[in-house]
Structures are given as structure tokens and as C-alpha cells.
Design an enzyme around this catalytic site. Structure first.
Site, PDB file in Angstrom:
ATOM      1  N   HIS A  38      -7.287  -2.652  -3.274  1.00  0.00           N
ATOM      2  CA  HIS A  38      -7.382  -1.854  -4.504  1.00  0.00           C
ATOM      3  C   HIS A  38      -8.466  -0.786  -4.363  1.00  0.00           C
ATOM      4  CE1 HIS A  38      -7.528  -1.514  -9.078  1.00  0.00           C
ATOM      5  NE2 HIS A  38      -8.624  -0.887  -8.694  1.00  0.00           N
ATOM      6  N   GLU A  39      -9.650  -1.217  -3.914  1.00  0.00           N
ATOM      7  CA  GLU A  39     -10.768  -0.264  -3.851  1.00  0.00           C
ATOM      8  C   GLU A  39     -10.507   0.821  -2.812  1.00  0.00           C
ATOM      9  OE1 GLU A  39     -12.717  -0.238  -6.187  1.00  0.00           O
ATOM     10  OE2 GLU A  39     -12.273  -2.249  -6.933  1.00  0.00           O
ATOM     11  N   HIS A  48      -8.410   3.740  -3.786  1.00  0.00           N
ATOM     12  CA  HIS A  48      -9.095   4.806  -4.529  1.00  0.00           C
ATOM     13  C   HIS A  48      -9.527   5.942  -3.601  1.00  0.00           C
ATOM     14  CE1 HIS A  48      -9.413   3.370  -8.645  1.00  0.00           C
ATOM     15  NE2 HIS A  48      -9.845   2.186  -8.249  1.00  0.00           N
ATOM     16  N   CYS A  84      -8.396  -1.891 -13.705  1.00  0.00           N
ATOM     17  CA  CYS A  84      -9.185  -0.866 -13.034  1.00  0.00           C
ATOM     18  C   CYS A  84     -10.096  -0.204 -14.050  1.00  0.00           C
ATOM     19  CB  CYS A  84      -8.248   0.165 -12.398  1.00  0.00           C
ATOM     20  SG  CYS A  84      -9.123   1.466 -11.499  1.00  0.00           S
TER      21      CYS A  84
HETATM   22 NI    NI Z   1      -9.831   0.595  -9.559  1.00  0.00          NI
END
Ligand code: NI
Length: 230
Positions: free
Chosen positions: A167-168, A171, A125
Site C-alpha cells: 500500500h505505502e 503511493h 488510507c
Molecule cells: Ni495510503
């Protein structure tokens, strides 16, 4: 456009829940997305979420990895190898070149798993620089949202594509990948993981029946743990 500073783990903007974007066509949103594109191109990596550039708004950008089997004579397709193959292209091997085309834009995304299985795979990341970890993710998802023009998007994704979207989008809810890791002994500095990758393979938990192959053919051995992630 501008290259923006990337927030690192510990910054409060990475811990909060991002707000929906009311008007995807607003000039400030278009500018933000343009800046995110430039920032991702500069930093390298699979994707980027707005909170990572200090904007608590629900927009992510990401590269969809190329379809098809990986190159290389040693990687015969085999049962269950699909995700592993994408993994090898996407997360465990230095990308030979940036994926073709600009990143996908996804505004106000909603994710729904369409498979019960999860598999672990390496992630990095840009907000957790220098580290890599083995993270479980759903193997297949459906996602919806708006594209950069405000048009509806709905897609299914598997393998690395599914991983990067999960994953994104994490966030946007204040979740960094280490928070998804059941075993933090599999979090490490990429330099050390590269140096001792065989030892890590040996130590991989035996109970992970969905673990991707990390042997010489498909995983760590094929190259650096290179995906910078998002
Ligand atoms: Ni990330």
C-alpha cells in the site's frame, strides 16, 4: 519536528511518480522523516508515504504488526488462517494500542512478490479519509531499500506486513488503493460498513477463492474496520 498536512485524493502530488532519494542522510531528508513520524503518530494509521505530505520523494514509514496469533478464545489457528489472523489484527479490528516501537523507515523501496497468490483485505488510507475498501494484494513479498541511516534493508513479509508495504509503496507510483480494487461496490464509508457489515459479508463475491475469512471469528464481526491505513 512538525505535524504535516496530509494530501487527500484529488491532489496531484498523489498521482505522480516520486523521485529517488539521492542522499538519505541529508538534513532535509532526516527532517522530512521526522515530520512524517510525528504526522503518522498524530493521525494514527499503519503507515505514511512522503507524497502524502506533499513531498514527491521515495520514502515510506510503516508499523510492522506484532507477530503471533491474535488474542481471543475464538481464534484457533487453522490451515490458511495465518493471513486472516494478521488481517484481523491489522485491518479489521481496532488496534488495542499502537504497535510497539517507532515505525520502520524505507527509502527507495523495491518490492517483488514471492508468492503468486493474492488475497483481499480491508484497507484505508489517510489520503482517502473515512473510506474503506477490499483490496487484493500479494500474500508474500520481498522488499529492499535503505533504512533511516542509509543502511541496506532486505526483508520478506507476508500477511498484513506485506499488505501495508504494498500500500505505502504504491503511493510512490501515484497509486491509491481504490485504483487496485476490481470491485468498487466494496468501497464504502467506514461508518456504513461497520453498521452493515453483515450485509457486506453476504455480498462478498463468491469467486474470490483467496478471500480472507470475514465471518464472525476472523473478520468484520470482530470489530470496527479500523485500520486507518496509510
Ligand atoms: Ni495510503
Amino acid at each position: 519536528m512538525a505535524i504535516l498536512k496530509i494530501a487527500r485524493m484529488g491532489h496531484p502530488v498523489l498521482r505522480g511518480k516520486a523521485a529517488d532519494i539521492a542522499d538519505p542522510g541529508a538534513p532535509e531528508i532526516r527532517r522530512l522523516i521526522g515530520d512524517m513520524m510525528e504526522t503518522l503518530a498524530d493521525a494514527g494509521g499503519a503507515g505514511l508515504a512522503a507524497p502524502q505530505v506533499h513531498q514527491p520523494l521515495r520514502v515510506v514509514i510503516f508499523h510492522i504488526p506484532p507477530e503471533g496469533p491474535p488474542e481471543g478464545p475464538n481464534e484457533e489457528p487453522e490451515e490458511g488462517a495465518d493471513e486472516g489472523a494478521e488481517e484481523a489484527q491489522g485491518t479489521t479490528r481496532p488496534p488495542p494500542e499502537p504497535p510497539p516501537g517507532p515505525p520502520q523507515i524505507l527509502i527507495n523501496p523495491v518490492i517483488e512478490p514471492i508468492a503468486e497468490e493474492m488475497e483481499i483485505g480491508w484497507e484505508g488510507c489517510l489520503s482517502v479519509p473515512g473510506l474503506r475498501g477490499l483490496v487484493p494484494r500479494f500474500t508474500a513479498i520481498r522488499y529492499r531499500g535503505l533504512d533511516g541511516e542509509g543502511a541496506a534493508v532486505e526483508r520478506t513479509a507476508s500477511g498484513f506486513h506485506a499488505r501495508v508495504v504494498q500500500h505505502e509503496c504504491d503511493h510512490l507510483d501515484g497509486i491509491l488503493y481504490p485504483m487496485r480494487m476490481p470491485d468498487l461496490s466494496l468501497l464504502g464509508f467506514e461508518e456504513e460498513l461497520d453498521r452493515y457489515r453483515l450485509a457486506i459479508e453476504d455480498e462478498e463475491p463468491a469467486g474470490e477463492d483467496e478471500a480472507p475469512q470475514t465471518g464472525p471469528e476472523t473478520g468484520l464481526e470482530t470489530g470496527k474496520i479500523a485500520a486507518k491505513g496509510g
